[in-house]
Design an enzyme around this catalytic site. Sequence first.
Site, PDB file in Angstrom:
ATOM      1  N   ARG A  46       0.785  -1.200   0.000  1.00 34.17           N
ATOM      2  CA  ARG A  46       0.000   0.000   0.000  1.00 34.17           C
ATOM      3  C   ARG A  46       0.835   1.277   0.000  1.00 34.17           C
ATOM      4  O   ARG A  46       0.352   2.343  -0.332  1.00 34.17           O
ATOM      5  CB  ARG A  46      -0.890  -0.005   1.245  1.00 34.17           C
ATOM      6  CG  ARG A  46      -2.086  -0.945   1.089  1.00 34.17           C
ATOM      7  CD  ARG A  46      -2.813  -1.154   2.387  1.00 34.17           C
ATOM      8  NE  ARG A  46      -2.140  -2.196   3.154  1.00 34.17           N
ATOM      9  CZ  ARG A  46      -2.504  -2.551   4.386  1.00 34.17           C
ATOM     10  NH1 ARG A  46      -3.487  -1.931   4.993  1.00 34.17           N
ATOM     11  NH2 ARG A  46      -1.895  -3.540   5.013  1.00 34.17           N
ATOM     12  N   GLY A  47       2.093   1.188   0.374  1.00 32.95           N
ATOM     13  CA  GLY A  47       2.862   2.386   0.702  1.00 32.95           C
ATOM     14  C   GLY A  47       3.142   3.382  -0.413  1.00 32.95           C
ATOM     15  O   GLY A  47       3.440   4.535  -0.145  1.00 32.95           O
ATOM     16  N   GLU A 102       8.067   2.242  -5.684  1.00 35.87           N
ATOM     17  CA  GLU A 102       8.007   1.740  -4.306  1.00 35.87           C
ATOM     18  C   GLU A 102       8.247   2.898  -3.335  1.00 35.87           C
ATOM     19  O   GLU A 102       8.888   3.897  -3.684  1.00 35.87           O
ATOM     20  CB  GLU A 102       9.072   0.635  -4.172  1.00 35.87           C
ATOM     21  CG  GLU A 102       9.291   0.047  -2.813  1.00 35.87           C
ATOM     22  CD  GLU A 102       8.085  -0.694  -2.209  1.00 35.87           C
ATOM     23  OE1 GLU A 102       7.040  -0.040  -2.033  1.00 35.87           O
ATOM     24  OE2 GLU A 102       8.213  -1.877  -1.885  1.00 35.87           O
ATOM     25  N   ASP A 103       7.747   2.758  -2.125  1.00 35.40           N
ATOM     26  CA  ASP A 103       7.950   3.809  -1.128  1.00 35.40           C
ATOM     27  C   ASP A 103       9.360   3.782  -0.543  1.00 35.40           C
ATOM     28  O   ASP A 103      10.028   4.804  -0.447  1.00 35.40           O
ATOM     29  CB  ASP A 103       6.887   3.734  -0.015  1.00 35.40           C
ATOM     30  CG  ASP A 103       6.785   2.352   0.639  1.00 35.40           C
ATOM     31  OD1 ASP A 103       7.503   1.414   0.217  1.00 35.40           O
ATOM     32  OD2 ASP A 103       5.979   2.211   1.577  1.00 35.40           O
ATOM     33  N   ASP A 106      14.499  -1.155   2.065  1.00 30.37           N
ATOM     34  CA  ASP A 106      15.278  -1.269   3.304  1.00 30.37           C
ATOM     35  C   ASP A 106      16.222  -2.474   3.157  1.00 30.37           C
ATOM     36  O   ASP A 106      17.339  -2.335   2.671  1.00 30.37           O
ATOM     37  CB  ASP A 106      14.283  -1.412   4.467  1.00 30.37           C
ATOM     38  CG  ASP A 106      14.956  -1.533   5.814  1.00 30.37           C
ATOM     39  OD1 ASP A 106      16.180  -1.380   5.889  1.00 30.37           O
ATOM     40  OD2 ASP A 106      14.247  -1.794   6.810  1.00 30.37           O
ATOM     41  N   THR A 107      15.766  -3.675   3.506  1.00 30.36           N
ATOM     42  CA  THR A 107      16.624  -4.862   3.331  1.00 30.36           C
ATOM     43  C   THR A 107      16.773  -5.223   1.855  1.00 30.36           C
ATOM     44  O   THR A 107      17.737  -5.886   1.481  1.00 30.36           O
ATOM     45  CB  THR A 107      16.028  -6.090   4.047  1.00 30.36           C
ATOM     46  OG1 THR A 107      14.771  -6.400   3.440  1.00 30.36           O
ATOM     47  CG2 THR A 107      15.852  -5.837   5.534  1.00 30.36           C
ATOM     48  N   GLY A 108      15.797  -4.840   1.045  1.00 32.94           N
ATOM     49  CA  GLY A 108      15.802  -5.211  -0.375  1.00 32.94           C
ATOM     50  C   GLY A 108      15.070  -6.520  -0.636  1.00 32.94           C
ATOM     51  O   GLY A 108      14.869  -6.906  -1.791  1.00 32.94           O
ATOM     52  N   THR A 110      11.892  -7.442  -0.194  1.00 30.59           N
ATOM     53  CA  THR A 110      10.605  -7.280  -0.870  1.00 30.59           C
ATOM     54  C   THR A 110      10.832  -7.037  -2.360  1.00 30.59           C
ATOM     55  O   THR A 110      10.180  -7.647  -3.214  1.00 30.59           O
ATOM     56  CB  THR A 110       9.826  -6.088  -0.258  1.00 30.59           C
ATOM     57  OG1 THR A 110       9.708  -6.288   1.145  1.00 30.59           O
ATOM     58  CG2 THR A 110       8.458  -5.936  -0.881  1.00 30.59           C
ATOM     59  N   LYS A 134      17.314   2.930   2.296  1.00 32.67           N
ATOM     60  CA  LYS A 134      18.148   2.841   3.510  1.00 32.67           C
ATOM     61  C   LYS A 134      19.311   1.899   3.211  1.00 32.67           C
ATOM     62  O   LYS A 134      19.178   0.685   3.400  1.00 32.67           O
ATOM     63  CB  LYS A 134      17.337   2.221   4.655  1.00 32.67           C
ATOM     64  CG  LYS A 134      16.247   3.071   5.246  1.00 32.67           C
ATOM     65  CD  LYS A 134      15.684   2.309   6.453  1.00 32.67           C
ATOM     66  CE  LYS A 134      14.365   2.826   6.895  1.00 32.67           C
ATOM     67  NZ  LYS A 134      13.735   1.964   7.916  1.00 32.67           N
ATOM     68  N   PHE A 155      13.357   4.440  11.421  1.00 36.03           N
ATOM     69  CA  PHE A 155      11.997   4.106  10.999  1.00 36.03           C
ATOM     70  C   PHE A 155      11.240   5.379  10.643  1.00 36.03           C
ATOM     71  O   PHE A 155      11.064   6.263  11.481  1.00 36.03           O
ATOM     72  CB  PHE A 155      11.258   3.322  12.081  1.00 36.03           C
ATOM     73  CG  PHE A 155       9.999   2.699  11.563  1.00 36.03           C
ATOM     74  CD1 PHE A 155      10.051   1.550  10.788  1.00 36.03           C
ATOM     75  CD2 PHE A 155       8.769   3.284  11.807  1.00 36.03           C
ATOM     76  CE1 PHE A 155       8.895   0.985  10.267  1.00 36.03           C
ATOM     77  CE2 PHE A 155       7.605   2.726  11.289  1.00 36.03           C
ATOM     78  CZ  PHE A 155       7.673   1.575  10.527  1.00 36.03           C
ATOM     79  N   ASP A 162       3.667   3.580   6.804  1.00 37.57           N
ATOM     80  CA  ASP A 162       2.825   3.415   7.992  1.00 37.57           C
ATOM     81  C   ASP A 162       3.612   3.052   9.244  1.00 37.57           C
ATOM     82  O   ASP A 162       4.736   2.557   9.174  1.00 37.57           O
ATOM     83  CB  ASP A 162       1.770   2.336   7.757  1.00 37.57           C
ATOM     84  CG  ASP A 162       2.372   0.930   7.749  1.00 37.57           C
ATOM     85  OD1 ASP A 162       3.336   0.706   6.990  1.00 37.57           O
ATOM     86  OD2 ASP A 162       1.894   0.074   8.512  1.00 37.57           O
ATOM     87  N   ARG A 168      -0.139   6.832   7.277  1.00 35.55           N
ATOM     88  CA  ARG A 168       0.147   6.912   5.842  1.00 35.55           C
ATOM     89  C   ARG A 168      -0.318   8.242   5.262  1.00 35.55           C
ATOM     90  O   ARG A 168       0.146   8.674   4.217  1.00 35.55           O
ATOM     91  CB  ARG A 168      -0.583   5.794   5.083  1.00 35.55           C
ATOM     92  CG  ARG A 168      -0.091   4.392   5.383  1.00 35.55           C
ATOM     93  CD  ARG A 168      -0.737   3.408   4.418  1.00 35.55           C
ATOM     94  NE  ARG A 168      -0.675   2.026   4.878  1.00 35.55           N
ATOM     95  CZ  ARG A 168       0.340   1.201   4.631  1.00 35.55           C
ATOM     96  NH1 ARG A 168       1.389   1.619   3.950  1.00 35.55           N
ATOM     97  NH2 ARG A 168       0.325  -0.032   5.065  1.00 35.55           N
TER      98      ARG A 168
HETATM   99  P1  IMP Z   1      12.418  -4.380   2.695  1.00 34.95           P
HETATM  100  O1  IMP Z   1      11.888  -5.702   2.193  1.00 34.95           O
HETATM  101  O2  IMP Z   1      13.134  -4.538   4.014  1.00 34.95           O
HETATM  102  O3  IMP Z   1      13.243  -3.637   1.690  1.00 34.95           O
HETATM  103  O4  IMP Z   1      11.196  -3.517   3.118  1.00 34.95           O
HETATM  104  C1  IMP Z   1      10.344  -2.930   2.254  1.00 34.95           C
HETATM  105  C2  IMP Z   1       9.037  -2.634   2.951  1.00 34.95           C
HETATM  106  O5  IMP Z   1       9.174  -2.537   4.375  1.00 34.95           O
HETATM  107  C3  IMP Z   1       8.543  -1.296   2.504  1.00 34.95           C
HETATM  108  O6  IMP Z   1       7.747  -1.400   1.348  1.00 34.95           O
HETATM  109  C4  IMP Z   1       7.785  -0.804   3.707  1.00 34.95           C
HETATM  110  O7  IMP Z   1       6.462  -1.295   3.654  1.00 34.95           O
HETATM  111  C5  IMP Z   1       8.466  -1.441   4.887  1.00 34.95           C
HETATM  112  N1  IMP Z   1       9.421  -0.513   5.543  1.00 34.95           N
HETATM  113  C6  IMP Z   1      10.767  -0.590   5.559  1.00 34.95           C
HETATM  114  N2  IMP Z   1      11.299   0.427   6.267  1.00 34.95           N
HETATM  115  C7  IMP Z   1      10.249   1.172   6.690  1.00 34.95           C
HETATM  116  C8  IMP Z   1      10.152   2.391   7.460  1.00 34.95           C
HETATM  117  O8  IMP Z   1      11.132   3.003   7.890  1.00 34.95           O
HETATM  118  N3  IMP Z   1       8.896   2.842   7.697  1.00 34.95           N
HETATM  119  C9  IMP Z   1       7.776   2.215   7.235  1.00 34.95           C
HETATM  120  N4  IMP Z   1       7.830   1.092   6.519  1.00 34.95           N
HETATM  121  C10 IMP Z   1       9.052   0.573   6.246  1.00 34.95           C
END
Ligand code: IMP
Length: 187
Positions: A46-47, A102-103, A106-108, A110, A134, A155, A162, A168
């Site tokens: 949703r982000g 994408e919004d 972070d870890t990559g 997703t 990040k 965060f 969210d 949001r």
């Molecule tokens: P990843 O798989 O760790 O890269 O995370 C991606 C998803 O985690 C994003 O699409 C967000 O929904 C959520 N996310 C990661 N960091 C944040 C944050 O700082 N605030 C809110 N949502 C986050």
Amino acid sequence: MAFYDASKIETLYDQATLDARNRELGAQITADYKGKGDLVLVGVLRGSFPFIADLCRYIDLPVEVDFLGLSSYGDRTETSGIVRMTQDLSEPIKGKHVLVVEDIVDTGLTMKYLLANLHTREPASVRVATLLHKPDGMRVHVDLDYVGFTIPDRFVVGYGLDFSRKLRNLPFIGVVTNSDLIYPNTP
Ligand code: IMP
């Protein structure tokens, strides 16, 4: 907006800053894809909804806009790494240029999951536009073609992002400095 306690959320990027960056990204995307064929923007729900809504209006090309939904398991401020597709695209992407919107990355994890999924559908190309990145949180490598802002490992909330499914709708991006009593003005 007054439903939250502003002293608990520190502004990182205000509306004007987000708008200016969206304008720059839109111009860059327009230049890169001009004359290249069909382009479909794929917003990750949703982000990404505020970002894709604003960004697409700065892209001076006849783009298609589609959405898919992804969710990590659990109610979390840390990613679980297990991704589930909650909603699929409405149209096939075979032969089209795809720009994932994408919004935040972070870890990559997703994005890696999503890109692998999209590639099986034989698009002409797949690139990624993320509003936030990040780099300190990266656990797997993914190429990010358009990045709005590179941020420290904190965060963030607002403008689509969210905190426990809320915030949001903040028109800016902020950091929650104290998660207790963010909503003092709601019943
Ligand atoms: P990843 O798989 O760790 O890269 O995370 C991606 C998803 O985690 C994003 O699409 C967000 O929904 C959520 N996310 C990661 N960091 C944040 C944050 O700082 N605030 C809110 N949502 C986050």
